[in-house]
Design an enzyme around this catalytic site. Structure first.
Site, mmCIF file in Angstrom:
data_model
loop_
_atom_site.group_PDB
_atom_site.id
_atom_site.type_symbol
_atom_site.label_atom_id
_atom_site.label_comp_id
_atom_site.label_asym_id
_atom_site.label_seq_id
_atom_site.Cartn_x
_atom_site.Cartn_y
_atom_site.Cartn_z
ATOM 1 N N GLU A 77 25.914 28.175 45.168
ATOM 2 C CA GLU A 77 25.143 28.430 43.949
ATOM 3 C C GLU A 77 25.001 29.927 43.664
ATOM 4 O O GLU A 77 25.145 30.356 42.519
ATOM 5 C CB GLU A 77 23.752 27.809 44.072
ATOM 6 C CG GLU A 77 22.895 28.033 42.842
ATOM 7 C CD GLU A 77 21.454 27.568 43.060
ATOM 8 O OE1 GLU A 77 20.748 27.420 42.061
ATOM 9 O OE2 GLU A 77 21.056 27.382 44.223
ATOM 10 N N ASP A 78 24.728 30.723 44.706
ATOM 11 C CA ASP A 78 24.286 32.108 44.476
ATOM 12 C C ASP A 78 25.271 33.187 44.928
ATOM 13 O O ASP A 78 24.954 34.367 44.836
ATOM 14 C CB ASP A 78 22.950 32.348 45.206
ATOM 15 C CG ASP A 78 21.830 31.486 44.639
ATOM 16 O OD1 ASP A 78 21.896 31.167 43.447
ATOM 17 O OD2 ASP A 78 20.908 31.141 45.394
#
Length: 717
Positions: A77-78
């Site tokens: 996700e990051d």
């Protein structure tokens, strides 16, 4: 202090010497590299968070894949990491788990109810693929709550409410009670810091007054068990502040009156020793009636087994005691997660651990058939927040139901058909109303009749998700035509009130604006109270929707009556506009209106053909509907005069006032006034409650005088 790769490996090898140390170190290094340059709100390197989540799961002695997933759970996700790269380096299982956690993170679980219900569907879908996704997410939330002070105040409140509403009960449902308690307490610290601080201060004062109660009772229990030649460990603890606060709220007691704020666990070697230990404790301390639960012979669906009892000493102080074996304790601590736990380097073969695939299938099965998002959300929350009671069929079979369940829930728990045909019930051989709350150990017999169909009023009586789902499905199937007919009448009334006609084109426009499939569905939802007339009008004529127009004539105040059919309001409940109502027909005498919770309705349970689904008109009513307030006031000069003035200022008309008690220091009176609707009554009662000279007040309902109404005699309105 940051947990290093060496620290984490040491922690894992402590319970699993055969762990894949190389892969864990590789995941640690990969995660650290991917998160390089990222920081948390506290200013710490971001990677300290995934490491802390991995450590929490390692403390639960979970498998390598779960711990590696924790280290990588934010990478896709990051960071620049991709699913394909994680799959190549750490295998398909880990990649699937990391992807599952990523999707859960993006669910926005604190949004409005429709989205929240849809998110719960997705959450259960993710759980059904691999429950370890939720284990990582719960550990992720736990660490975020432990470090929540670094967030902005509004963000803290949002996360805390989300934790209290969703993640804490989910942890409890999965059997991870320690995590549920900590999540609740951390959220409580944010949502109600003053209440928590107050409880903590009282704890400190209590310890100063009574000394170290925990060590004293622990020593006494060990001594008693030792004298009985029982090998057992005893642990004591004070309950969490939120747990105490909840008990105070539920029991409406102050801290000083709350007794069972300490809990003790007795860990024995065998099942038989659990019952022997129970006997020892009950011989030494007095058992509190009604506080014994045997979850060993009747385990919870998440695998939880234990004996619960509450005992009191000579000083009258109560303590709660849980008795179980070590294997039962392992499941009690980790719940469904016990399936993946390790002990002494090998996968634990705990006979009490629940198969997570079967557990999640059982959970999701209860919600099949809920097409409506709000209904689905309600069903999920009902099941996740529920405590259980155990009751019996006439043949002695045990049925588990949520606390507060009724005979309708019991009937549907046995079979959907039995629930649909239910016309009455007997509890311990005595005929009872269908809204009776079933208690532990009671025997329940359902009285069924062919031709009976579920009533709309049952939705207010049922408590389980399964029963409500079945009732709604049956009502939709059987009553669509009736709801559509009632809905058309409601639509006509609502549009006429603003000077418009509900043509097919207007209704079709409203259906599109409300995102419904067509006019048919709109009328059905209107008739079944899923939509209000004002909502439908607002969808087409928003500028007219809040114009209440002229007062509604009493003759057309109730929707659902046949043309020319009259109604009365018996004294047993005196329903007001705005309250949920049903009608009971009397041959030649019209219809008696009753509030949905009126006790007299039990007299007609076996006569469903006399019940009518009715609703008050949505508009503005004249102040002609009587209701009675039971009022206790100080016997001072001018008090009754001030109260009468307050009633007049509220727009209500006083119809009667009678004294029930006259004492030197107070009067108790029954004050009957006429109101527009229930909102006006509640507003007046709040105003009166704030008055210093009012000691007590409540709405008065006279079930005794209602006997005449039941016999068909008209009552004065």
């Amino acid at each position: 202090m940051t947990t290093t790769a060496d620290d984490l490996v040491t922690l894992v090898r402590g319970f699993n010497p055969k762990a894949n140390e190389k892969l864990i170190r590789a995941a640690y290094a990969y995660g650290e590299r991917m998160h390089e340059g990222q920081f948390r709100h506290s200013g710490e390197p971001y990677f300290t968070h995934p490491v802390a989540v991995a450590a929490i799961l390692a403390e639960q002695q979970l498998d390598d894949k779960t711990i590696i997933t924790a280290l990588l759970h934010d990478t896709i996700e990051d960071t620049p990491a991709s699913y394909a790269e994680v799959q190549e380096l750490f295998g398909s299982d880990v990649a699937e788990l990391v992807d599952g956690v990523t999707k859960l993170t993006n669910l926005q679980l604190n949004s409005n109810e429709t989205k929240q219900a849809e998110n719960f569907r997705k959450l259960f879908m993710a759980m059904s693929k691999d429950l370890r996704v939720i284990l990582v997410k719960l550990a992720d939330r736990l660490h975020n709550m432990r470090t929540i002070k670094a967030m902005r105040p509004e963000k803290q409140a949002q996360k805390a409410r989300e934790t209290m509403d969703i993640f804490a009960p989910l942890a409890g449902r999965m059997g991870m009670q320690w995590m549920r308690e900590e999540l609740e307490d951390l959220a409580f610290r944010v949502l109600n810091p003053d209440a928590r601080s107050s409880i903590m201060r009282r704890f400190i004062m209590l310890q100063k007054e009574t000394g170290d109660v925990i060590s004293r009772i622990t020593h006494d229990m060990r001594q008693e068990l030792g004298q009985a030649e029982l090998v057992a460990e005893v642990f004591g603890r004070a309950k969490k502040p939120y747990s105490i606060w909840r008990k105070m709220e539920e029991k409406e007691q102050s801290f000083s009156r709350l007794s069972d704020i300490y809990g003790f666990r007795v860990i024995t070697e065998t099942d038989e020793d659990c019952y022997r230990a129970l006997g020892v404790i009950h011989r030494r301390w007095r058992a509190v009636p009604g506080r014994f639960k045997d979850y060993i012979s009747q385990p919870k669906t998440n695998g939880y087994r234990s004996i619960h009892t509450t005992v009191s000493g000579r000083d009258g102080k109560r303590v709660e005691v849980q008795i179980r074996t070590q294997q039962m304790h392992d499941v009690a601590e980790t719940g469904v997660a016990a399936h993946w736990s390790y002990r002494d380097g090998v996968r634990s073969r705990n006979p009490f651990a629940v198969d997570p695939v079967k557990w999640i299938a059982q959970l999701t099965e209860q919600f099949d058939g809920e097409d409506n998002h709000e209904d689905f959300l309600e069903a999920v929350k009902l099941e996740m927040y529920s405590d259980k009671v155990f009751c019996f069929t006439p043949k002695g079979e045990v049925i588990k139901l949520p606390r507060g369940a009724t005979p309708i829930d019991f009937a549907y728990a046995i079979h959907t058909r039995l629930g649909s045909l239910c016309v009455g019930a007997k509890v311990d051989g005595i005929r009872v109303p269908l809204w009776t709350r079933i208690k532990n150990g009671q025997s329940v017999e359902i009285i069924a009749a062919e031709g009976q169909t579920p009533q709309a009023t049952w939705l207010d009586i049922a408590t389980t998700g399964k029963a409500k789902t079945a009732i709604r499905r049956s009502l939709r199937d059987v009553d669509r035509a009736r709801f559509a007919k009632l809905g058309r009448e409601l639509a006509r009334s609502a549009f006429e009130q603003v000077g418009k006609r509900p043509t097919e084109k207007v209704l079709a426009t409203a259906a599109r604006a409300l995102r419904l499939s067509g006019v048919k569905e709109l009328l059905e939802q209107l008739g079944s109270a899923e939509k209000t007339g004002r909502e439908v009008v607002r969808a087409v004529y928003p500028e007219l929707a809040d114009n209440r127009g002229e007062e509604i004539d009493r003759k057309r105040a109730v929707i659902g009556l046949e043309p020319g059919q009259s109604f009365d309001r018996p004294d047993c409940c005196e329903p007001l506009p705005g309250e949920r109502i049903v009608g009971i027909t009397f041959r030649g005498k019209g219809v008696s209106l009753h509030a949905i919770d009126c006790e007299r309705l039990s007299d007609y349970e076996d006569q469903p053909e006399r019940w009518l689904d009715l609703r008050w008109h949505d508009g503005s009513h004249p102040a002609v509907y009587g209701a009675t307030i039971d009022l206790t006031v100080a016997n001072d000069a001018g008090v009754l005069g001030r109260i009468c003035t307050m009633i007049g200022e509220a727009g209500a008309n006083i119809a009667d006032l009678s004294f029930i008690e006259r004492k030197p220091d107070f009067f108790r009176v029954l004050l009957r006034a006429e109101f527009r609707d229930v909102a006006q009554l509640h507003s007046l009662m709040l105003t009166l409650e704030a008055e210093d000279n009012v000691a007590a007040l409540s709405r008065y309902r006279d079930s005794g005088r209602a006997a005449d109404a039941v016999a068909g005699v008209e009552q004065p309105q």
